[in-house]
Design an enzyme around this catalytic site. Structure first.
Site, PDB file in Angstrom:
ATOM      1  N   GLU A  16      10.194  15.098  15.321  1.00  0.00           N
ATOM      2  CA  GLU A  16      10.761  14.687  14.228  1.00  0.00           C
ATOM      3  C   GLU A  16       9.553  16.548  12.677  1.00  0.00           C
ATOM      4  O   GLU A  16       8.452  16.155  13.448  1.00  0.00           O
ATOM      5  CB  GLU A  16      10.708  13.926  13.459  1.00  0.00           C
TER       6      GLU A  16
ATOM      7  N   CYS B 270      13.891  10.206   7.249  1.00  0.00           N
ATOM      8  CA  CYS B 270      13.937  10.196   8.265  1.00  0.00           C
ATOM      9  C   CYS B 270      14.970  10.247   9.124  1.00  0.00           C
ATOM     10  O   CYS B 270      15.648  10.288   9.920  1.00  0.00           O
ATOM     11  CB  CYS B 270      13.203   8.207   8.367  1.00  0.00           C
TER      12      CYS B 270
ATOM     13  N   GLU C  47      10.038   0.948  10.380  1.00  0.00           N
ATOM     14  CA  GLU C  47      11.114   2.049  10.229  1.00  0.00           C
ATOM     15  C   GLU C  47      10.423   3.495  10.620  1.00  0.00           C
ATOM     16  O   GLU C  47       9.380   3.669   9.476  1.00  0.00           O
ATOM     17  CB  GLU C  47      11.730   1.892   9.214  1.00  0.00           C
TER      18      GLU C  47
ATOM     19  N   LYS D 117       1.019  -0.976   0.055  1.00  0.00           N
ATOM     20  CA  LYS D 117       0.225   0.183  -0.026  1.00  0.00           C
ATOM     21  C   LYS D 117       0.547   1.410  -0.055  1.00  0.00           C
ATOM     22  O   LYS D 117       1.943   1.669   0.870  1.00  0.00           O
ATOM     23  CB  LYS D 117      -0.853   0.219   0.968  1.00  0.00           C
TER      24      LYS D 117
END
Ligand code: NAI
Ligand code: MG
Length: 507
Positions: free
Chosen positions: A411, A314, A280, A205
């Site tokens: 983040e 990331c 992750e 997906k």
């Protein structure tokens, strides 16, 4: 200070896509289930936007519960009874290799699709994302024939008997793979490659913001000759299609890349049926600059570490810690580099940085910058968005920050660097590790002993020295702490798509 020409409003227009890409975007919204292109049962669709203009350029199918169920059943049948179930490792290797070659054949089209969908420049997509994906499939093709078990001696005893014991590795089964929008094609390759090498079947997906390259990949999966149902591709929203996949009892494993918040949700939901999970997730990766380095060189490196892919990485080097003795010079260099970056639409050749992926992401990043400012941070570069349609944010450097500010702790996933000075190594190690994340970190020094003494003290899945953001298919990649569970790349990634079976035979 504003960044370069972008704030003047003189940004060039997005060039029109090529005829072949325009034709691809005009295809009827479709899902790839059991080797066929089908419509979503509900007929519902989702819009897709060009982040450089904010204009809709296409639509994709919105997979619902029924579609998820069909895809899971197709994957189950392919795993258990289809030609895939008896295919040799060499057969899987050949298919993966063929897929890599087809991606290379269509590389120009993929780079254009990725640029229009995500906002990144076509140039970057053509040197990073697209070859990254094909090389990844080639690397993982090699693993298909190298999965091995072990034999061992045991201390079992029975009168007159001997024992033969060994460990075999089997494919974990049907895998749901949910990927984000920052490197759509490459993330799909990171997921599909090891799973297919191990003999699993997959439901991929893509993110709702960037579904196009996965659909294009579906065409090539079919052309390469993968049996029906081995790979299924569902476009749709995370909270509906994604969540339904994670909850489906027919799925054996979920592999996810994305936000830590959603990673936690997935981990909880998957535990209902004890699915295997690999995650992750986010990061807030520190860069530690020791006093011996050339400030200009490090400024260039740090600028690349945070501004690559507009900071939507990331492992982005988002926290810069520089020794006091060279802080001012490094800061000056990074700020100048930020101000010089040329913003523009991804298909325009002169563009160095594209927009962020979505309006939502642009607003989120601008909110962070604003919160930093309110809490006392100073802006050394950027700090705003150019007055231009599209989801742009000027490359930003914040100073006068402290460890409690959300811009230092959270983040941001955009082109925003927070820079801090340090005097003492123990203090900088503590600061670098003072985060719930642990994905990447970099150390900048030519002092070999200092580097080797620091490396074991940094809690991160990857530590770079004098570089940042470099990944290789053979180098395990993943996070400590809340940056995830498990590792991608290398042998370990393939093994994460296997179950371990111990066999004990009395002979
Ligand atoms: P997200 O984590 O919501 O989306 C990533 C993927 O997960 C997409 O395919 C999405 O459809 C799917 N998803 C979302 N909710 C789901 C659910 N409940 N169940 C199953 N699948 C679900 O990330 P989002 O909202 O696009 O971005 C928010 C923030 O997440 C970013 O600002 C960034 O900080 C972080 N992020 C981190 C990434 C990374 O590579 N570590 C990638 C993307 C986002
Ligand atoms: Mg989300």
């Amino acid at each position: 200070m504003n960044a370069s020409l972008n704030s003047s409003g003189s940004m060039p227009a997005q060039p029109a896509p090529s005829a072949s890409v325009a034709k691809f975007f005009a295809l009827k919204p479709r899902l790839f289930i059991n080797g066929e292109w089908v419509e979503a049962r509900s007929g519902k669709t989702l819009p897709v936007y060009d982040p450089a203009t904010g204009q809709q350029f296409g639509a994709v199918a919105d997979a619902g519960l029924e579609d998820v169920d069909r895809a899971v059943h197709a994957a189950r049948a392919a795993l258990e009874t289809g030609p895939w179930s008896t295919m040799t490792p060499a057969g899987r290797e050949a298919l993966l290799w063929r897929l890599a070659e087809l991606i290379d054949r269509d590389a120009a089209e993929f780079a254009e699709i990725e640029s229009l969908d995500n906002g990144k420049t076509r140039f970057m997509a053509s040197i990073i994302d697209v070859p990254g994906a094909s090389n990844y499939f080639r690397y993982m093709a090699g693993w298909a024939t190298k999965i091995t078990g072990t034999t061992m001696e045991t201390s079992l005893q029975a009168p007159g008997a001997k024992f033969h014991t060994y460990v075999a590795r089997e494919p974990v089964g049907v895998v749901a793979q949910i990927v984000p929008w920052n490197f759509p094609l490459a993330m799909a390759a990171w997921k599909l490659g090891p799973a297919l090498a191990a003999g699993c079947t997959c439901i991929l997906k893509p993110a709702e913001q960037t579904p196009m390259s996965a659909l294009r990949l579906g065409d090539l999966i079919r052309e390469a000759g993968f049996p029906a149902g081995v790979v299924n591709i569902l476009t749709g929203l995370g909270e509906s299609s994604g969540a339904a996949l994670v909850a489906h009892p027919g799925v054996d494993k979920v592999a996810f890349t994305g936000s830590t918040d959603v990673g936690k949700l997935i981990n909880k939901s998957a535990s209902d049926t004890m699915k295997r999970v690999s995650l992750e997730l986010g990061g807030k990766s520190p860069m530690i600059v020791l006093p011996d380095v050339d400030p200009q060189t490090v400024a260039g490196g740090a600028s690349g570490a945070i501004f690559f892919n507009a900071g939507q990485v990331c492992t982005a080097g988002s926290r810069l810690y520089v020794h006091s003795s060279i802080f001012d010079r490094v800061l000056e260099g990074v700020s100048a580099a930020a101000a010089a970056i040329r913003l523009g639409p991804g298909l325009e050749q002169a563009t160095e940085m594209g927009p962020l992926v979505s309006k939502e992401q642009q607003e989120r990043v601008l909110r962070y910058i604003e919160s930093g400012r309110k809490q006392g941070a100073s802006v050394a570069a950027g700090g705003d968005a150019p007055s231009h349609p599209g989801y742009f944010v000027n490359p930003t450097v914040l100073v006068d920050v402290n460890p409690d500010m959300s811009v230092v702790r959270e983040e941001i996933f955009g082109p925003v660097l927070v820079a801090q000075r340090f005097d003492d190594l123990d203090a900088v190690v503590k600061a670098a590790n003072d985060t719930p994340y642990g994905l990447g970190a970099s150390i900048w020094t030519n002092n070999l002993s200092a580097a080797h003494r620091l490396i074991p003290r940094i809690k991160a899945g990857t530590v770079w020295v004098n570089c940042h953001n470099l990944v290789d298919p053979n180098m395990p990649f993943g996070g400590y702490k809340q940056s995830g569970i498990g590792r991608e790349h290398g042998r370990v990634a393939v093994e994460m798509y296997t179950e371990t079976k111990s066999v004990c035979i009395m002979i």
